[in-house]
Enzyme design. Sequence first.
Site, short mmCIF file in Angstrom:
data_model
loop_
_atom_site.label_atom_id
_atom_site.label_comp_id
_atom_site.label_asym_id
_atom_site.label_seq_id
_atom_site.Cartn_x
_atom_site.Cartn_y
_atom_site.Cartn_z
N LYS A 102 -3.06 -4.80 -10.21
CA LYS A 102 -4.08 -4.33 -11.16
C LYS A 102 -3.58 -4.47 -12.59
O LYS A 102 -2.38 -4.25 -12.87
CB LYS A 102 -4.43 -2.85 -10.88
CG LYS A 102 -4.67 -2.56 -9.42
CD LYS A 102 -5.08 -1.12 -9.15
CE LYS A 102 -4.99 -0.81 -7.67
NZ LYS A 102 -3.67 -0.34 -7.21
N LEU B 1 -6.59 9.95 1.72
CA LEU B 1 -6.29 11.21 2.41
C LEU B 1 -6.40 12.38 1.43
O LEU B 1 -5.90 13.48 1.70
CB LEU B 1 -4.86 11.16 3.00
CG LEU B 1 -4.55 9.95 3.87
CD1 LEU B 1 -3.07 9.92 4.26
CD2 LEU B 1 -5.44 9.94 5.12
N ASP C 294 -1.16 -2.92 -1.64
CA ASP C 294 -1.87 -2.60 -2.88
C ASP C 294 -0.90 -2.03 -3.90
O ASP C 294 -0.39 -0.93 -3.73
CB ASP C 294 -2.97 -1.57 -2.60
CG ASP C 294 -3.76 -1.24 -3.85
OD1 ASP C 294 -4.75 -1.93 -4.13
OD2 ASP C 294 -3.37 -0.29 -4.58
N ARG D 68 4.93 8.13 9.55
CA ARG D 68 3.54 8.21 9.04
C ARG D 68 2.98 6.82 8.77
O ARG D 68 1.79 6.58 8.96
CB ARG D 68 3.50 9.04 7.76
CG ARG D 68 3.77 10.51 8.00
CD ARG D 68 3.86 11.22 6.66
NE ARG D 68 3.97 12.65 6.81
CZ ARG D 68 4.17 13.47 5.78
NH1 ARG D 68 4.29 12.98 4.54
NH2 ARG D 68 4.25 14.76 5.97
N ASN E 58 -0.44 5.88 10.54
CA ASN E 58 -1.65 5.50 9.79
C ASN E 58 -2.18 4.12 10.18
O ASN E 58 -3.31 3.78 9.85
CB ASN E 58 -1.35 5.54 8.28
CG ASN E 58 -1.02 6.93 7.79
OD1 ASN E 58 -1.21 7.91 8.52
ND2 ASN E 58 -0.52 7.03 6.57
N LYS F 87 -1.09 5.64 1.56
CA LYS F 87 0.31 5.48 1.12
C LYS F 87 1.18 6.45 1.89
O LYS F 87 0.81 7.62 2.12
CB LYS F 87 0.41 5.78 -0.38
CG LYS F 87 1.83 5.94 -0.92
CD LYS F 87 2.25 7.41 -1.01
CE LYS F 87 3.69 7.58 -1.45
NZ LYS F 87 4.14 8.99 -1.40
N SER F 88 2.37 6.00 2.29
CA SER F 88 3.39 6.93 2.78
C SER F 88 4.75 6.27 2.59
O SER F 88 4.87 5.06 2.68
CB SER F 88 3.18 7.27 4.25
OG SER F 88 4.24 8.11 4.69
N TYR G 105 2.53 0.71 -11.71
CA TYR G 105 3.34 1.41 -10.71
C TYR G 105 4.83 1.08 -10.86
O TYR G 105 5.68 1.78 -10.31
CB TYR G 105 2.92 1.08 -9.27
CG TYR G 105 1.49 1.43 -8.89
CD1 TYR G 105 0.69 2.21 -9.72
CD2 TYR G 105 0.93 0.98 -7.70
CE1 TYR G 105 -0.62 2.51 -9.37
CE2 TYR G 105 -0.37 1.29 -7.35
CZ TYR G 105 -1.14 2.05 -8.20
OH TYR G 105 -2.43 2.34 -7.84
N HIS H 105 -7.78 -2.04 -13.72
CA HIS H 105 -7.36 -0.76 -13.13
C HIS H 105 -8.34 0.39 -13.46
O HIS H 105 -8.68 1.18 -12.59
CB HIS H 105 -5.95 -0.41 -13.62
CG HIS H 105 -5.19 0.49 -12.70
ND1 HIS H 105 -3.83 0.38 -12.51
CD2 HIS H 105 -5.58 1.52 -11.92
CE1 HIS H 105 -3.45 1.31 -11.65
NE2 HIS H 105 -4.49 2.01 -11.27
#
Length: 284
Positions: free
Chosen positions: A82, A197, A52, A243, A247, A237-238, A57, A115
């Site tokens: 987006k 999270l 995503d 992680r 996840n 996200k990480s 971004y 978005h």
Amino acid sequence: MTFRSESSSVPSTVLNDGQTIPSLGFGVFLVEEGDTFGAVTTALETGYRHIDTAAIYGNEAEVGRAIREFGVARDEVYVTTKLWNSEQGYDSTLRAFDASLERLGLDRLDLYLIHWPVAQADRFVDTFRAFQKLKAEGRVTSIGVSNFNRDHLERLIAETGETPALNQIELSPNLVQAELRAFHTEHGIATEAWSPLGRGAALTDPTIAAIAAETGRTPAQVIIRWHLQLGNVVIPKSVTPSRIRENFDVFSFELTDEQVRAITALDSGTRVGPDPAEFTAGLI
Ligand code: NDP
């Protein structure tokens, strides 16, 4: 050619257009250009097949490069991007889509989202009409929105005659979004959870910690599992490899109904992001 759900080990959510989306994906907001290639590569190595991103971004090019260099077949990875607020409007949307696809290095997108509604600009209906054209041309498989409230959705459906496949909204144990999720269910709109999270904030909650101890899982795994059991598509996200793997390791245990209810009861209506009714960044 569309995403082939049987090629992923992750369960899928069926969309109202008959397509499927992997229920767990990898989000790359606030992942710097420079870090994105490594993070997406680690995610793909781990087994994620759903990324995503968004034009704003600034990392679409690296997402695309990571997918290409990893060597996964195009129909085995699901890519969402987006449209940024400043590009809303029919012609500007078509141009922005071309630019995103070029940065990604793809000839087809799986899911394109508006978005934010930026209702003050009054352009989201025209924007979605451009999305419909892109879908009819087969350049994007599914079209949806992000950060739309009920009134935005009602207007979009009434004026375009098309129900978006999915609405990506802020959703975490701190912001359970019960009413909007019920509206989505009623109208066949998939719910996708951003900042699932609570951007880390939900991880230290004592109830989550207690359920993590009960299940022998980590707080992040408990929260991701809660999303999946609610029926949400979820995109944690990480940038931390351990992680990223943690996840993804959420398919070999289940929360009880009681544990799901206890997490849902944590709702405090607290956002980490802006209020969609007021957010006008990028408005010219
Ligand atoms: P998340 O809720 O996914 O939280 C990310 C934070 O949690 C990071 O600080 C990360 O740290 C940390 N974290 C992740 N996994 C763990 C773990 N297992 N243990 C401890 N800490 C952990 O927040 P995001 O805001 O990034 O949301 C996820 C995605 O949603 C975005 O990347 C983006 O794709 C999408 N999004 C969409 C928006 C929209 O308007 N449509 C708005 C915001 C996000 P670290 O990286 O240092 O490991």
